[in-house]
Design a protein around this motif. Structure first.
Motif, PDB file in Angstrom:
ATOM      1  N   LEU A 373     -21.344 -23.516  -5.842  1.00 37.88           N
ATOM      2  CA  LEU A 373     -21.816 -23.115  -4.508  1.00 37.88           C
ATOM      3  C   LEU A 373     -20.729 -23.194  -3.447  1.00 37.88           C
ATOM      4  O   LEU A 373     -20.586 -22.306  -2.618  1.00 37.88           O
ATOM      5  N   GLY A 374     -19.955 -24.262  -3.487  1.00 35.82           N
ATOM      6  CA  GLY A 374     -18.924 -24.466  -2.474  1.00 35.82           C
ATOM      7  C   GLY A 374     -17.790 -23.454  -2.555  1.00 35.82           C
ATOM      8  O   GLY A 374     -16.975 -23.359  -1.642  1.00 35.82           O
ATOM      9  N   LYS A 375     -17.750 -22.716  -3.672  1.00 36.54           N
ATOM     10  CA  LYS A 375     -16.620 -21.793  -3.849  1.00 36.54           C
ATOM     11  C   LYS A 375     -16.989 -20.326  -3.650  1.00 36.54           C
ATOM     12  O   LYS A 375     -16.166 -19.429  -3.914  1.00 36.54           O
ATOM     13  N   VAL A 376     -18.225 -20.080  -3.219  1.00 39.90           N
ATOM     14  CA  VAL A 376     -18.663 -18.681  -3.121  1.00 39.90           C
ATOM     15  C   VAL A 376     -17.794 -17.881  -2.145  1.00 39.90           C
ATOM     16  O   VAL A 376     -17.285 -16.807  -2.472  1.00 39.90           O
ATOM     17  N   ALA A 377     -17.593 -18.406  -0.954  1.00 37.57           N
ATOM     18  CA  ALA A 377     -16.847 -17.635   0.058  1.00 37.57           C
ATOM     19  C   ALA A 377     -15.420 -17.355  -0.393  1.00 37.57           C
ATOM     20  O   ALA A 377     -14.938 -16.217  -0.289  1.00 37.57           O
ATOM     21  N   SER A 378     -14.749 -18.366  -0.935  1.00 45.09           N
ATOM     22  CA  SER A 378     -13.358 -18.140  -1.357  1.00 45.09           C
ATOM     23  C   SER A 378     -13.307 -17.203  -2.563  1.00 45.09           C
ATOM     24  O   SER A 378     -12.414 -16.359  -2.666  1.00 45.09           O
ATOM     25  N   THR A 379     -14.274 -17.318  -3.462  1.00 40.11           N
ATOM     26  CA  THR A 379     -14.305 -16.422  -4.624  1.00 40.11           C
ATOM     27  C   THR A 379     -14.510 -14.978  -4.192  1.00 40.11           C
ATOM     28  O   THR A 379     -13.805 -14.073  -4.643  1.00 40.11           O
ATOM     29  N   VAL A 380     -15.491 -14.764  -3.312  1.00 35.12           N
ATOM     30  CA  VAL A 380     -15.768 -13.389  -2.880  1.00 35.12           C
ATOM     31  C   VAL A 380     -14.575 -12.816  -2.123  1.00 35.12           C
ATOM     32  O   VAL A 380     -14.199 -11.651  -2.308  1.00 35.12           O
ATOM     33  N   THR A 381     -13.959 -13.634  -1.289  1.00 36.50           N
ATOM     34  CA  THR A 381     -12.774 -13.175  -0.555  1.00 36.50           C
ATOM     35  C   THR A 381     -11.672 -12.755  -1.520  1.00 36.50           C
ATOM     36  O   THR A 381     -11.049 -11.703  -1.359  1.00 36.50           O
ATOM     37  N   PHE A 382     -11.467 -13.557  -2.550  1.00 36.40           N
ATOM     38  CA  PHE A 382     -10.469 -13.202  -3.567  1.00 36.40           C
ATOM     39  C   PHE A 382     -10.873 -11.910  -4.295  1.00 36.40           C
ATOM     40  O   PHE A 382     -10.045 -11.024  -4.534  1.00 36.40           O
ATOM     41  N   LEU A 383     -12.156 -11.805  -4.633  1.00 40.25           N
ATOM     42  CA  LEU A 383     -12.605 -10.626  -5.385  1.00 40.25           C
ATOM     43  C   LEU A 383     -12.411  -9.331  -4.601  1.00 40.25           C
ATOM     44  O   LEU A 383     -12.153  -8.276  -5.173  1.00 40.25           O
ATOM     45  N   MET A 384     -12.542  -9.413  -3.294  1.00 32.94           N
ATOM     46  CA  MET A 384     -12.328  -8.213  -2.473  1.00 32.94           C
ATOM     47  C   MET A 384     -10.936  -7.633  -2.748  1.00 32.94           C
ATOM     48  O   MET A 384     -10.763  -6.432  -2.922  1.00 32.94           O
ATOM     49  N   LEU A 385      -9.948  -8.500  -2.786  1.00 33.12           N
ATOM     50  CA  LEU A 385      -8.577  -8.059  -3.049  1.00 33.12           C
ATOM     51  C   LEU A 385      -8.410  -7.616  -4.492  1.00 33.12           C
ATOM     52  O   LEU A 385      -7.798  -6.598  -4.797  1.00 33.12           O
ATOM     53  N   ASP A 386      -8.986  -8.425  -5.392  1.00 31.96           N
ATOM     54  CA  ASP A 386      -8.772  -8.154  -6.814  1.00 31.96           C
ATOM     55  C   ASP A 386      -9.462  -6.864  -7.259  1.00 31.96           C
ATOM     56  O   ASP A 386      -8.912  -6.090  -8.037  1.00 31.96           O
ATOM     57  N   ILE A 387     -10.666  -6.639  -6.754  1.00 38.30           N
ATOM     58  CA  ILE A 387     -11.394  -5.419  -7.124  1.00 38.30           C
ATOM     59  C   ILE A 387     -10.685  -4.195  -6.549  1.00 38.30           C
ATOM     60  O   ILE A 387     -10.524  -3.166  -7.219  1.00 38.30           O
ATOM     61  N   GLN A 388     -10.242  -4.328  -5.301  1.00 39.05           N
ATOM     62  CA  GLN A 388      -9.502  -3.223  -4.667  1.00 39.05           C
ATOM     63  C   GLN A 388      -8.296  -2.826  -5.533  1.00 39.05           C
ATOM     64  O   GLN A 388      -8.091  -1.657  -5.831  1.00 39.05           O
ATOM     65  N   LYS A 389      -7.559  -3.827  -5.956  1.00 40.53           N
ATOM     66  CA  LYS A 389      -6.350  -3.623  -6.755  1.00 40.53           C
ATOM     67  C   LYS A 389      -6.702  -3.063  -8.130  1.00 40.53           C
ATOM     68  O   LYS A 389      -6.099  -2.093  -8.603  1.00 40.53           O
ATOM     69  N   ASN A 390      -7.682  -3.660  -8.753  1.00 45.24           N
ATOM     70  CA  ASN A 390      -8.069  -3.238 -10.098  1.00 45.24           C
ATOM     71  C   ASN A 390      -8.593  -1.804 -10.119  1.00 45.24           C
ATOM     72  O   ASN A 390      -8.307  -1.033 -11.033  1.00 45.24           O
ATOM     73  N   MET A 391      -9.350  -1.423  -9.084  1.00 48.09           N
ATOM     74  CA  MET A 391      -9.888  -0.056  -9.047  1.00 48.09           C
ATOM     75  C   MET A 391      -8.757   0.960  -8.953  1.00 48.09           C
ATOM     76  O   MET A 391      -8.809   2.022  -9.582  1.00 48.09           O
ATOM     77  N   TYR A 392      -7.735   0.631  -8.164  1.00 49.92           N
ATOM     78  CA  TYR A 392      -6.588   1.539  -8.068  1.00 49.92           C
ATOM     79  C   TYR A 392      -5.872   1.638  -9.410  1.00 49.92           C
ATOM     80  O   TYR A 392      -5.555   2.742  -9.886  1.00 49.92           O
ATOM     81  N   GLU A 393      -5.666   0.493 -10.032  1.00 49.81           N
ATOM     82  CA  GLU A 393      -4.950   0.494 -11.314  1.00 49.81           C
ATOM     83  C   GLU A 393      -5.707   1.271 -12.389  1.00 49.81           C
ATOM     84  O   GLU A 393      -5.126   2.035 -13.151  1.00 49.81           O
ATOM     85  N   LYS A 394      -7.021   1.088 -12.431  1.00 49.25           N
ATOM     86  CA  LYS A 394      -7.839   1.807 -13.414  1.00 49.25           C
ATOM     87  C   LYS A 394      -7.770   3.317 -13.165  1.00 49.25           C
ATOM     88  O   LYS A 394      -7.682   4.118 -14.089  1.00 49.25           O
ATOM     89  N   ALA A 395      -7.831   3.689 -11.893  1.00 47.49           N
ATOM     90  CA  ALA A 395      -7.792   5.121 -11.562  1.00 47.49           C
ATOM     91  C   ALA A 395      -6.421   5.710 -11.894  1.00 47.49           C
ATOM     92  O   ALA A 395      -6.316   6.842 -12.385  1.00 47.49           O
ATOM     93  N   LEU A 396      -5.383   4.921 -11.678  1.00 51.31           N
ATOM     94  CA  LEU A 396      -4.028   5.384 -11.977  1.00 51.31           C
ATOM     95  C   LEU A 396      -3.846   5.541 -13.486  1.00 51.31           C
ATOM     96  O   LEU A 396      -3.261   6.521 -13.964  1.00 51.31           O
ATOM     97  N   GLU A 397      -4.365   4.582 -14.222  1.00 54.13           N
ATOM     98  CA  GLU A 397      -4.309   4.629 -15.685  1.00 54.13           C
ATOM     99  C   GLU A 397      -4.994   5.897 -16.202  1.00 54.13           C
ATOM    100  O   GLU A 397      -4.476   6.610 -17.052  1.00 54.13           O
ATOM    101  N   PHE A 398      -6.174   6.187 -15.627  1.00 53.76           N
ATOM    102  CA  PHE A 398      -6.922   7.374 -16.023  1.00 53.76           C
ATOM    103  C   PHE A 398      -6.113   8.639 -15.715  1.00 53.76           C
ATOM    104  O   PHE A 398      -6.016   9.552 -16.523  1.00 53.76           O
TER     105      PHE A 398
END
Lengths: 477, 477
Positions: A373-398
């Protein structure tokens, strides 16, 4: 809830399913005009804001020009009117009264803007003139699809005037780079940049540059375009300036635009059989909280934690929504938010809460994880960056996987037919070859990529004469 | 630079001088359509942002509906079509092809939106539906003036649907209060709020509420309006919902809007013979730095300090501009920035710098003061608040001084003729008296102020029968 049509089964139907089910747009009573619904509009607003900030950072000022264009203006630029005439919405009457001169609803604003520019520009001190407008434009299209091709669409159109050709060239490219940056950083869309062939350039331009993205069905789609207009419009509309030596000069112009079509681009580049996938930076909702409970006691406990978490995530700058609808099951909600492409889902149930945990699911990979529970905000904040990056990489790979270097026309035809994507092929520069390739395969030259400039070797894929350039071919939206 | 026409000499000419000289707008080749130039548009964008934030904070979502409205839609609501028919821009052709059904360019979007709403709303769970759109609309006006009355204008139109009459009443008022708050807090404009008389209400509405500001020439001008639409449109467009008891019900609707006319309102409420006066909160440029020097040595020193100050003010969140044009004199610049209504001017010259000082001038009072270099940022930050407050107070003082309580029709006529302003007078509620007053004096009932509700006493200013309400009369824009 009925499943959406799988992409492999019918990509067009998949697309229309997404539009309807993710609540992005609706059909209207006017042929070819769509209604952009709140969720779709919020997506456009976020893209708009990201682009507007970039435009203003370049020193461009927003302005607004009339919706209507007098017939005489449109007719002044021959190439231009030929390009737009059949699609022009014509106004002859107001109430019962006939107008003296016909008006057209703007298909683009070069003519009305440049007429004004001719009054505004006197001296080199007035240059460069850097103006942009956000507006609706209308081109009467025969076959329409929400966002991808609509009779009325929203866009920005930038129109600049420069003292020299070099400056106009530079500006044209810098705008293309602005779109490329927006595509990459905010939309997580990799694009190939280059110039259009003569056949595909903007009516009236000296040359057109473009950003080309690759959709999941292997078709190309534009994601921002920038034109060097040369001195043609300036001549036609009488834009002149006095230079430092008191001599009258014709200036050089550019125009550049991006439209609501980009929302369609986003869908076809990132979407999958589960629905939409929106990159965090422009997602109207970045994280959704779904409460899970059976008994009233559980409900009370869960609701309390959800409200706390919602406040915490808002505090952390996350665009979060708590889905507290009571008439829908958690399963229904999971499905719906997946369909709507929300990057992160947080499931809050009593069993996890007993362990001080919640489940966090990411839309891009489908991965689910238990988080303290105590890590939700930091996890979501990290995921925002990671998902953004991963989506670009996946699209580039495609995109890379589906870009083929081809030297043989039979293979070209086979790829376009069976497994379409970008095709990199030699071209002699002759419009005839280009036209024949299009007639035979439906593929066109999407651009002559900057990255391959000067690398032409071997033969034209069609006529076998010496290739002078490398073309990026594809079927297009 | 030629002086602008003084207000007392010719207020209309003063207004047009301001528009041209402050570079707010330009005439276009299309009759009655203006070009909003960058400085005017930046002003509108700031107002737009301030209002959009308020709209979103109310839980309203933005969307976008088509520009065109089918003839059959407009004709469905009789009162509505009567209100707009002569001003409708009609489309019969696309290219050379005739359309099956005539289209109109939207004069307002009730009909096209409510047709969609009838598909979107099924159950009480879909209510309230809270949607807004920012759009261009067109009403072909005979006499036009930039911002105040133009054929095409930009606006937001909010359109909501509610389950009960009480909720729609409450929403109507809450939107009016939103405009009143925007007017006061951001535009520094005091307004009088109330309902419109039957003659002045929106075509198709149950009742219309309005915010009325007082211009420097003593005429009234609207600054935001909100309509309770009753159930009429719902009935006409077939909007129905199933209530909690599974019964079909007709909902209640509201619509509310504010347009680019507000820029005109701002000009006529705050402007003076020196030009425009813009309240700091919405000023495109809040402070301008003007360097003063004669020799190259002075120039170097002054320029260095100016750049430092510019950076400092930006850091403090001030929208600052350094006017480093070399072809204009400081005197010319003072004049120009005064004309453009920039709240604060900072004069940076070598003599003041020698004392570690600069001169700060405020546009609202004309006051000039020497300030220590180290205190520029804090002084300007303070002035932003103080000028904002002072402009509101001055405008309120003007409004109060020019509001007259009148019991005698002769006096009424004399005031309207010689020294116009708001007139508070008893009214019997009869539209005949209202029409006769208008015919004889050109004054209309701007609103029946909420503040005076239930206070009617004495006689109708015109017919001498018992007054049932107190009307706020004025000549209007």
């Amino acid at each position: 809830m009925a499943k959406i049509t799988p992409q492999k089964e019918d990509f067009s139907k998949w697309y229309l399913d997404i539009i309807a089910r993710a609540d992005l747009a609706d059909y209207s009573a006017v042929k070819g005009c769509m209604i952009i619904k709140p969720y779709g509009f919020a997506l456009w607003e976020n893209i708009q804001r990201a682009l507007d900030d970039r435009i203003k950072a370049k020193g461009v000022k927003n302005a607004y020009f009339p919706l209507f264009i007098p017939e005489s203006f449109i007719k002044k630029e021959e190439e231009h009117v030929d390009g737009f005439a059949p699609e022009l919405v014509t106004i002859t009457h107001v109430g019962e009264k006939e107008l003296g001169e016909k008006l057209y609803v703007r298909p683009t604003s070069e003519t009305i803007m440049y007429d004004a520019y001719s009054n505004w520009i006197k001296s080199y001190r007035d240059l460069p003139l850097l103006v942009n407008q956000w507006a609706n434009v209308v081109r009467w299209e025969k076959r329409t699809r929400p966002f991808l091709r609509t009779t009325e669409f929203l866009w920005q159109e930038g129109h600049t005037v420069h003292a020299t050709e070099a400056e106009a060239d530079e500006w044209t490219i810098s705008c293309l780079e602005m779109y490329q940056d927006l595509d990459k950083e905010d939309l997580a869309i990799p694009v190939i940049t280059g110039t259009k062939s003569e056949a595909e350039k903007f009516p009236g331009a000296k040359y057109t540059t473009t950003t080309e993205a690759l959709a999941k069905d292997g078709k190309a789609i534009q994601a921002g375009t920038s034109h060097q207009l040369g001195q043609g419009f300036a001549k036609t509309f009488g834009i002149e300036f006095t230079d430092e030596n008191e001599k009258q000069q014709l200036p050089w112009q550019t125009s550049w635009g991006l439209s609501t079509r980009i929302v369609g681009t986003l869908i076809v580049v990132h979407g999958d059989d589960g629905g939409l996938k929106i990159p965090p930076k422009i997602a109207p909702i970045q994280a959704v909280i779904v409460p899970i409970f059976r008994t009233p006691e559980e409900e009370e406990l869960v609701r309390k934690e959800c409200l706390k978490m919602e406040a915490e995530l808002k505090e952390a700058g996350i665009r979060v929504e708590l889905d507290d609808r009571t008439e829908k099951t958690p399963g229904f909600k999971f499905n719906e938010w997946e369909l709507k492409g929300v990057p992160v889902r947080i499931e809050v149930g009593p069993r996890d809460l007993a362990k001080d945990e919640v489940v966090v699911a990411r839309r891009d990979t489908g991965e689910k994880k238990s988080i303290l529970l105590g890590k939700v905000a930091s996890t979501v904040t990290f995921l925002m960056l990671d998902i953004q990056k991963n989506m670009y990489e996946k699209a580039l790979e495609f995109q890379q996987k589906n870009t083929h270097e081809v030297f043989d026309y039979e293979k070209f035809k086979k790829i376009i037919k069976e497994n379409p994507g970008f095709i990199k092929a030699g071209w002699c520069g002759d419009g005839d070859c280009e036209a024949k390739i299009q007639a035979e395969t439906k593929a066109t030259i999407r651009c002559l990529p900057f990255a391959y400039a000067g690398q032409a070797k071997g033969e034209c894929i069609y006529c076998k004469k010496d290739a002078t350039q490398i073309g990026l071919f594809a079927k297009a939206y």
